[in-house]
Motif scaffolding. Structure first.
Motif, short mmCIF file in Angstrom:
data_model
loop_
_atom_site.label_atom_id
_atom_site.label_comp_id
_atom_site.label_asym_id
_atom_site.label_seq_id
_atom_site.Cartn_x
_atom_site.Cartn_y
_atom_site.Cartn_z
N VAL A 1 0.81 -1.22 0.00
CA VAL A 1 0.00 0.00 0.00
C VAL A 1 0.84 1.27 0.00
O VAL A 1 0.58 2.20 -0.79
N PRO A 2 1.89 1.41 0.86
CA PRO A 2 2.68 2.65 0.81
C PRO A 2 3.31 2.90 -0.56
O PRO A 2 3.32 4.05 -1.04
N VAL A 3 3.82 1.83 -1.18
CA VAL A 3 4.44 1.98 -2.50
C VAL A 3 3.40 2.41 -3.53
O VAL A 3 3.62 3.34 -4.32
N GLU A 4 2.24 1.74 -3.52
CA GLU A 4 1.20 2.06 -4.49
C GLU A 4 0.67 3.48 -4.31
O GLU A 4 0.37 4.16 -5.29
N LEU A 5 0.56 3.93 -3.07
CA LEU A 5 0.07 5.29 -2.82
C LEU A 5 1.01 6.34 -3.39
O LEU A 5 0.59 7.29 -4.05
N VAL A 6 2.31 6.16 -3.15
CA VAL A 6 3.30 7.11 -3.68
C VAL A 6 3.31 7.06 -5.21
O VAL A 6 3.41 8.10 -5.87
N LEU A 7 3.19 5.86 -5.78
CA LEU A 7 3.18 5.74 -7.23
C LEU A 7 1.93 6.37 -7.83
O LEU A 7 1.98 7.01 -8.89
N LEU A 8 0.78 6.18 -7.17
CA LEU A 8 -0.45 6.81 -7.66
C LEU A 8 -0.33 8.33 -7.66
O LEU A 8 -0.90 9.01 -8.52
N LEU A 9 0.40 8.87 -6.70
CA LEU A 9 0.56 10.32 -6.62
C LEU A 9 1.50 10.87 -7.69
O LEU A 9 1.39 12.03 -8.06
N THR A 10 2.40 10.05 -8.19
CA THR A 10 3.46 10.56 -9.07
C THR A 10 3.45 10.01 -10.48
O THR A 10 4.13 10.56 -11.35
N VAL A 11 2.70 8.93 -10.74
CA VAL A 11 2.76 8.28 -12.06
C VAL A 11 1.36 8.18 -12.65
O VAL A 11 0.51 7.45 -12.14
N PRO A 12 1.08 8.88 -13.75
CA PRO A 12 -0.21 8.71 -14.43
C PRO A 12 -0.26 7.40 -15.19
O PRO A 12 0.77 6.90 -15.67
N VAL A 13 -1.45 6.83 -15.30
CA VAL A 13 -1.63 5.57 -16.03
C VAL A 13 -2.77 5.76 -17.03
O VAL A 13 -3.87 6.16 -16.66
N VAL A 14 -2.50 5.46 -18.28
CA VAL A 14 -3.52 5.50 -19.33
C VAL A 14 -3.90 4.06 -19.66
O VAL A 14 -3.04 3.24 -19.97
N ASP A 15 -5.19 3.77 -19.57
CA ASP A 15 -5.68 2.41 -19.81
C ASP A 15 -6.60 2.39 -21.02
O ASP A 15 -7.75 2.83 -20.95
N PRO A 16 -6.13 1.89 -22.16
CA PRO A 16 -6.97 1.88 -23.37
C PRO A 16 -8.20 0.98 -23.26
O PRO A 16 -9.14 1.12 -24.04
N ASP A 17 -8.21 0.05 -22.31
CA ASP A 17 -9.34 -0.88 -22.18
C ASP A 17 -10.53 -0.27 -21.45
O ASP A 17 -11.61 -0.85 -21.43
N LYS A 18 -10.34 0.90 -20.84
CA LYS A 18 -11.44 1.56 -20.14
C LYS A 18 -12.08 2.61 -21.04
O LYS A 18 -11.41 3.21 -21.88
N ASP A 19 -13.37 2.81 -20.84
CA ASP A 19 -14.10 3.77 -21.67
C ASP A 19 -13.53 5.18 -21.53
O ASP A 19 -13.45 5.93 -22.51
N ASP A 20 -13.16 5.55 -20.30
CA ASP A 20 -12.63 6.90 -20.08
C ASP A 20 -11.11 6.93 -20.14
O ASP A 20 -10.49 7.95 -19.79
N LEU A 21 -10.48 5.80 -20.57
CA LEU A 21 -9.01 5.72 -20.68
C LEU A 21 -8.32 5.99 -19.35
O LEU A 21 -7.16 6.39 -19.31
N ASN A 22 -9.04 5.77 -18.25
CA ASN A 22 -8.52 6.03 -16.90
C ASN A 22 -8.24 7.52 -16.69
O ASN A 22 -7.32 7.90 -15.96
N TRP A 23 -9.05 8.35 -17.27
CA TRP A 23 -8.90 9.80 -17.12
C TRP A 23 -9.48 10.23 -15.77
O TRP A 23 -10.66 10.04 -15.49
N LYS A 24 -8.63 10.77 -14.90
CA LYS A 24 -9.02 11.31 -13.61
C LYS A 24 -8.52 12.75 -13.56
O LYS A 24 -7.36 12.99 -13.24
#
Length: 582
Positions: A330-353
């Motif tokens: 969890v600590p690693v994932e939280l820091v990565l979520l804060l600093t690394v954007p992820v684009v997912d072509p399989d999602k309708d919104d392309l993981n746009w937040k």
């Protein structure tokens, strides 16, 4: 389980360390490194410097002085001074505690590498390949191979960048190759006997043997030139071309033609010629929880949900050991979520937040400048007044405000694909930073136990980087896709050796020094290279001899071969097996 094997190995090495002499390791030698030697007039290494592994031969009261004054004990790059910590901070009586803490931190670094590559690096590479409209086989042997082999390649590049740790790179590349092509491939045959894909196996085995022979030749000559380093990369380009050509010929023979590039699907490229039905991916079961009526979430709520690394529904379904491991991640994932954007072509919104992506405009470039060269560039003062990190943050804030005001929460902007490149760069910087710490801590353990970098590379580094491949390939075999998993054992590792060695040596070269010298002054290096070549020749002969019908006998032979190799390697490291004196 990972903690047990690391601590067990550390205990074994500690016990046998007293028996081990100064083990040699292949060292990439620069002109400056050639000038180092021991000086009897300066017992603590001031000036030219002694081998840092000599520290344990001094009185414990002199350890800190030896480490501080010896140039060979300086760890280039990284954020933590591991040698200073173990020899200056911890009292000599607490050395086992320091080793235990370092072993646990080593495990966590492998977790960081795995999480970053799996959840951030690979998805962004998939999005990039989709935007470039690459076919699956081309994307598989380029972007997917880069994503799967990122920890190995970055570790090799970092290790080659320092002459004192080049042995780690050679040991890791060869050690991982032997482990994957014997233990993992043998485990697949034991789990589920199968018929191997003939043409992909023969193609990959031939290319792999050529790569091993070139590396053996480079070690024999004792140097690698610019042309040879480029030749490694050129051979990989030729391998990609061969995969594409074989796939095209096979499909043409079947009358299928070339399928148009579609949405990204993570299939194994080396099994393209032998079609095998792929199973349905088990999703997060999130569809059934979607509300019937659409509603608009506030930006604050979107940001909070996007930054949550825990899924409550999945948490309740999973067993206790999955939850325990998730707590560590969890600590690693939280820091990565804060600093690394992820684009997912399989999602309708392309993981746009929108709120989180706007935050990434600030945090991702800031991460890059603060991790490049351990923050040396980010802390640089412009005109001696304004720091570089301040300028990056200021520009990022301006761009983030502009993007936030010109976009909506519901619809991703047309330039959303740019975030995939930004995420690729940010995750690559995370992997590079973790790989640097990994190499430094492994070198520290080698100094503590008086072990060569080669044996650390073929054991700890090779095993750690191969854990993910082991579990994923064996799981794939148990689920009914052993051919795909077996092909991945030979196809994926080609990228690691060709790009790892070629790019690692290429980046070490300078305009004034276009030759990297390698000194394999240890018998262990030749045993390592010979064992890998012999295992490939064995599979290349045994698999066709069995008409590609691989069963438990083949798997047992491979695993026994690896155990025999490991015993010989450790006996050689501890000088039980050695060359007769001339």
């Amino acid at each position: 389980m990972g903690t047990l094997w690391v601590l067990s190995l550390a205990g074994v090495l500690s016990l046998a360390g007293a028996l081990a002499g100064d083990s040699g390791a292949p060292r990439a030698v620069t002109p400056a490194a050639l000038d180092t030697g021991s000086t009897r007039e300066d017992p603590f290494g001031h000036g030219r410097g002694l081998d840092c592994r000599e520290v344990r031969k001094h009185n414990s009261s002199e350890w800190c002085r030896f480490v501080r004054g010896n140039p060979d004990c300086r760890l280039d790059g990284g954020f933590l001074d591991y040698l200073g910590g173990v020899f200056c901070v911890f009292p000599p009586g607490l050395l086992p505690l320091a080793v235990t803490l370092y072993a646990l931190w080593l495990l966590y670094l492998f977790v960081i590498l795995g999480v970053t590559a799996e959840k951030f690096f690979c998805p962004n590479l998939s999005a990039i390949s989709t935007n470039l409209k690459l076919s699956h086989n081309v994307a598989g042997v380029t972007f997917l191979a880069f994503g799967n082999g990122a920890p190995d390649v970055f570790s090799a590049v970092v290790a080659f960048s320092d002459p004192r740790t080049a042995g780690l790179a050679v040991g890791a590349v060869f050690g991982a190759g032997i482990f994957v092509t014997t233990v993992v491939a043998g485990g697949i045959a034991l789990v589920k006997p199968f018929t191997a894909a003939s043409r992909p196996f023969l193609r990959d085995a031939i290319f792999y043997m050529v790569a091993v022979f070139l590396t053996f030749l480079v070690l024999y000559l004792g140097r690698i030139t610019l042309g040879e380093a480029l030749g490694y990369l050129g051979l990989y380009v030729f391998y990609v071309f061969a995969v594409v050509l074989c796939t095209w010929i096979h499909r043409r023979q079947r009358g299928d033609g070339l399928a148009p590039p579609g949405p990204w699907e993570p299939e194994m490229p080396t099994d393209a010629e032998e079609r095998e039905s792929s199973g349905t991916n088990s999703g997060d079961y999130g569809e059934e929880y979607r509300p019937l009526l659409p509603y608009q979430e506030t930006s604050l709520r979107i940001l909070a949900s996007a930054l949550s690394p825990l899924d409550q529904r999945k948490w309740r379904r999973k067993p206790w050991y999955w939850r325990l491991f998730k707590v560590f991640k969890v600590p690693v994932e939280l820091v990565l979520l804060l600093t690394v954007p992820v684009v997912d072509p399989d999602k309708d919104d392309l993981n746009w937040k929108r709120p989180l992506n706007c935050l990434h405009i600030v945090t991702s470039p800031l991460l890059c400048v603060l991790t490049l060269k351990s923050g040396a560039y980010g802390l640089y003062q412009i005109q001696g007044i304004f720091p570089v990190w301040g300028l990056v943050m200021l520009v990022g804030f301006v761009l983030a405000i502009i993007i936030f005001l010109t976009t909506t929460n519901e619809e991703p902007p047309k330039y959303h694909c740019v975030f995939a490149f930004l995420g690729f760069l940010a995750s690559a910087m995370w992997i590079n930073a973790a790989a640097t710490e990994l190499v430094n801590i492994l070198r520290t353990l080698g100094i503590i136990f008086q072990l060569s970098n080669t044996v650390l590379g073929l054991t700890l580094l090779a095993w750690g980087n191969s854990i993910g491949d082991t579990f994923s390939d064996l799981t794939m075999a148990r689920q009914g896709y052993p051919r795909m998993a077996f092909s991945a054992c030979f196809g994926g590792i080609i990228f690691n050796i060709l790009v790892g060695v070629g790019l690692g040596c290429l980046l070490q070269m300078t305009s004034s020094q276009l030759v990297v010298k390698l000194e394999p002054d240890s018998l262990l290096v030749w045993i390592l290279a010979g064992a890998l070549g012999l295992s490939l020749v064995f599979s290349f002969v045994a698999v066709p001899a069995q008409c590609f019908q691989l069963g438990k006998a083949y798997g047992v032979c491979l695993i026994l071969y690896y155990l025999a190799f490991l015993c010989v390697a450790l006996l050689t490291e501890f000088r039980v097996i050695r060359l007769a004196a001339a």
